[in-house]
Design a protein around this motif. Structure first.
Motif, PDB file in Angstrom:
ATOM      1  N   VAL A   1       6.848  -1.365 -13.359  1.00 31.61           N
ATOM      2  CA  VAL A   1       6.875  -2.314 -12.243  1.00 31.61           C
ATOM      3  C   VAL A   1       6.972  -3.745 -12.768  1.00 31.61           C
ATOM      4  CG1 VAL A   1       5.713  -3.128 -10.154  1.00 31.61           C
ATOM      5  CG2 VAL A   1       5.434  -0.745 -10.902  1.00 31.61           C
ATOM      6  N   LEU A   2       7.963  -4.466 -12.272  1.00 30.51           N
ATOM      7  CA  LEU A   2       8.099  -5.893 -12.582  1.00 30.51           C
ATOM      8  C   LEU A   2       7.768  -6.680 -11.317  1.00 30.51           C
ATOM      9  CD1 LEU A   2       8.925  -8.127 -14.550  1.00 30.51           C
ATOM     10  CD2 LEU A   2      11.288  -7.847 -13.750  1.00 30.51           C
ATOM     11  N   ILE A   3       6.711  -7.488 -11.385  1.00 26.31           N
ATOM     12  CA  ILE A   3       6.286  -8.291 -10.243  1.00 26.31           C
ATOM     13  C   ILE A   3       6.900  -9.683 -10.362  1.00 26.31           C
ATOM     14  CG2 ILE A   3       4.313  -9.295  -9.031  1.00 26.31           C
ATOM     15  CD1 ILE A   3       2.626  -6.975 -10.133  1.00 26.31           C
ATOM     16  N   ILE A   4       7.654 -10.072  -9.363  1.00 27.77           N
ATOM     17  CA  ILE A   4       8.302 -11.381  -9.356  1.00 27.77           C
ATOM     18  C   ILE A   4       7.342 -12.373  -8.706  1.00 27.77           C
ATOM     19  CG2 ILE A   4      10.343 -12.693  -8.683  1.00 27.77           C
ATOM     20  CD1 ILE A   4      10.916 -10.332 -10.554  1.00 27.77           C
TER      21      ILE A   4
ATOM     22  N   LEU B   1      -2.064  -6.901  -5.405  1.00 19.08           N
ATOM     23  CA  LEU B   1      -0.954  -5.974  -5.620  1.00 19.08           C
ATOM     24  C   LEU B   1      -1.169  -5.180  -6.907  1.00 19.08           C
ATOM     25  CD1 LEU B   1       1.870  -4.766  -5.309  1.00 19.08           C
ATOM     26  CD2 LEU B   1       2.809  -6.921  -6.200  1.00 19.08           C
ATOM     27  N   GLU B   2      -1.542  -5.854  -7.953  1.00 19.55           N
ATOM     28  CA  GLU B   2      -1.739  -5.182  -9.241  1.00 19.55           C
ATOM     29  C   GLU B   2      -2.840  -4.135  -9.182  1.00 19.55           C
ATOM     30  OE1 GLU B   2      -0.338  -8.834 -12.229  1.00 19.55           O
ATOM     31  OE2 GLU B   2      -2.464  -8.594 -11.684  1.00 19.55           O
TER      32      GLU B   2
ATOM     33  N   GLU C   1      -1.542  -0.554 -16.711  1.00 20.60           N
ATOM     34  CA  GLU C   1      -0.542  -0.828 -17.743  1.00 20.60           C
ATOM     35  C   GLU C   1       0.882  -0.473 -17.327  1.00 20.60           C
ATOM     36  OE1 GLU C   1      -1.765   1.039 -21.345  1.00 20.60           O
ATOM     37  OE2 GLU C   1      -3.538  -0.226 -21.592  1.00 20.60           O
ATOM     38  N   SER C   2       1.113  -0.298 -16.015  1.00 18.43           N
ATOM     39  CA  SER C   2       2.462   0.026 -15.554  1.00 18.43           C
ATOM     40  C   SER C   2       3.231  -1.216 -15.116  1.00 18.43           C
ATOM     41  CB  SER C   2       2.405   1.008 -14.381  1.00 18.43           C
ATOM     42  OG  SER C   2       1.861   0.376 -13.223  1.00 18.43           O
TER      43      SER C   2
ATOM     44  N   ASN D   1       0.833  -1.211   0.000  1.00 16.45           N
ATOM     45  CA  ASN D   1       0.000   0.000   0.000  1.00 16.45           C
ATOM     46  C   ASN D   1       0.864   1.255   0.000  1.00 16.45           C
ATOM     47  OD1 ASN D   1      -2.461  -1.369   0.013  1.00 16.45           O
ATOM     48  ND2 ASN D   1      -2.486  -1.538   2.235  1.00 16.45           N
ATOM     49  N   LEU D   2       1.961   1.237   0.749  1.00 24.45           N
ATOM     50  CA  LEU D   2       2.868   2.383   0.785  1.00 24.45           C
ATOM     51  C   LEU D   2       3.693   2.482  -0.499  1.00 24.45           C
ATOM     52  CD1 LEU D   2       4.199   2.306   4.468  1.00 24.45           C
ATOM     53  CD2 LEU D   2       2.324   3.638   3.513  1.00 24.45           C
TER      54      LEU D   2
END
Length: 425
Positions: free
Chosen positions: A301-304, A271-272, A278-279, A242-243
């Protein structure tokens, strides 16, 4: 008190049986222990002396791993058996190549401890940081098998120092040698008559320093970063995310790599939902695409969404954020510090000596609110200030190395009679 302890152990197992229908972790915990001794007897060469390493979970495994790996080199004639209490450790490391056997720890009963010792005939038992099981320690002690507890930390709030902690104090007296992280632990242990203590430091320093010298490479992540300033957030939970969403929106010129602590589909979707449309993109989606991705400025942003990458991802960052600080406590700050970058985390860090030290050295920063996080991020836009914090962080890790060597030296002198076989020694 022992009677109550035994009742508590059985009650714990019973409760897991009740909740397993809707708790996957409980189900794995019970399933992994089903017919466990039968499996051990079928797989283990009877009578062969083993070296036993026990870990609570994955974090403790990574902490004790340098000692295990050096033990394998120095004493190759002894097979190594590894046990885990938690599914999160066992399920990820059940095929660990340097262990001859990997199992769940059987429930702590007198008979289970006796059977375990009969099968593995331990030459030595090594426990990392904590995990004090009365029957296992007691049966090892009775069999005159040395017990080492490494990278340990003790605080006055722990059960050992309560009026009702007599049974737990008796467990500590079964330990052959403690290797603790600080002088405070030595002092606290002395108050209950424990003197077999060495300040050995924290083996995590050895582990993260080694990892930082030869991290795994991820070309896709490298392409995503492409020379931009990068913020790596590891082991994040919802309050952390959230932060972070606020910071992401304020700093469009930064790239963000987020590796959540939980990667269930619903957690990733949550999270998304916090991020600008689209970021973001998921690592697994990009990895499974046969065509190499072409990243643009809006790909921020790349989410692992897989396990096992985080410890090497910090090599791509200029700032790290470690999650967990709005819950029971922060995750591993040293992994990031070893790469020479400043480390941010939430307010619940007091139990972690390394986090307190990083703050004192101005290489770590604790935040509690959105405004505090933005203020720290603003300060770290100063390249020289950020670089200096990173240098301090890395120096702290390098200066903390050496715990593994101290423990192996003790093993050679007090436990094993064979000469070292490692060409490095």
């Amino acid at each position: 008190m022992l009677f109550l302890y035994n009742i508590g152990i059985q009650l714990f197992k019973f409760l897991l049986g009740v909740v397993q229908a809707f708790n996957p972790t409980a189900k794995l915990w019970l399933k992994g222990r089903k017919n466990l001794f039968q499996k051990m007897k079928e797989e283990v060469k009877t009578g062969k002396q083993h070296i036993w390493f026990h870990f609570a979970s994955l974090g403790e495994f990574e902490q004790g791993r340098p000692v295990l790996e050096k033990t394998k080199i120095d004493f190759p004639e002894y097979p190594i058996v590894v046990t885990f209490f938690s599914p999160s450790g066992y399920e990820l490391r059940k095929n660990y190549a340097l262990a001859d056997h990997v199992y769940y720890l059987p429930l702590d009963t007198k008979r289970n401890a006796q059977r375990f010792i009969e099968i593995f005939n331990p030459k030595l038992a090594v426990f990392t940081k904590y995990e004090y099981w009365y029957h296992f320690y007691n049966e090892l002690f009775k069999a005159e098998i040395p017990i080492l507890v490494i990278s340990a930390l003790f605080r006055k709030e722990l059960v050992f120092y309560k009026w009702y902690g007599g049974l737990h104090r008796s467990i500590l007296h079964r330990v052959t040698q403690f290797f603790v992280q600080d002088q405070a632990s030595v002092t606290i242990l002395k108050t209950i008559g424990i003197t077999q203590v060495t300040i050995g430091g924290d083996t995590r320093f050895d582990r993260v320093a080694e990892n930082a010298t030869n991290p795994a490479q991820f070309q896709l992540v490298k392409d995503f970063c492409a020379g931009n300033p990068v913020f790596v957030a590891g082991s994040t939970w919802s309050p952390d995310e959230n932060l972070l969403a606020v910071v992401i929106k304020k700093y469009p010129n930064w790239k963000f790599i987020i590796a959540p602590h939980e990667i269930k589909p619903e957690k990733i979707k949550a999270l998304e939902s916090l991020l600008p449309a689209e970021s973001f993109m998921r690592y697994s989606t990009l990895k499974n695409n046969p065509q190499s991705p072409v990243f643009t400025k809006k790909d921020q942003v790349l989410i692992i969404d897989n396990i096992g990458m985080l410890s090497s991802l910090y090599q791509y960052g200029q700032i790290a954020y470690i999650g967990g600080g709005f819950g029971v406590g922060i995750h591993n700050t040293l992994e990031a510090a070893a790469f020479g970058i400043p480390v941010l985390f939430g307010p619940n860090y007091q139990k972690f000596l390394e986090a307190r030290t990083l703050i004192e050295k101005k290489a770590g920063f604790s935040i509690s609110t959105e405004n505090e996080l933005l203020a720290v991020m603003d300060d770290l836009q100063d390249n020289s200030y950020r670089a200096q914090s990173g240098i301090i962080a890395k120096n702290y890790v390098m200066q903390g190395k050496g715990a593994t060597a101290a423990i192996l030296s003790y093993m050679h002198e007090h436990v094993f009679t064979v000469l070292p076989t490692s060409p490095e020694r």
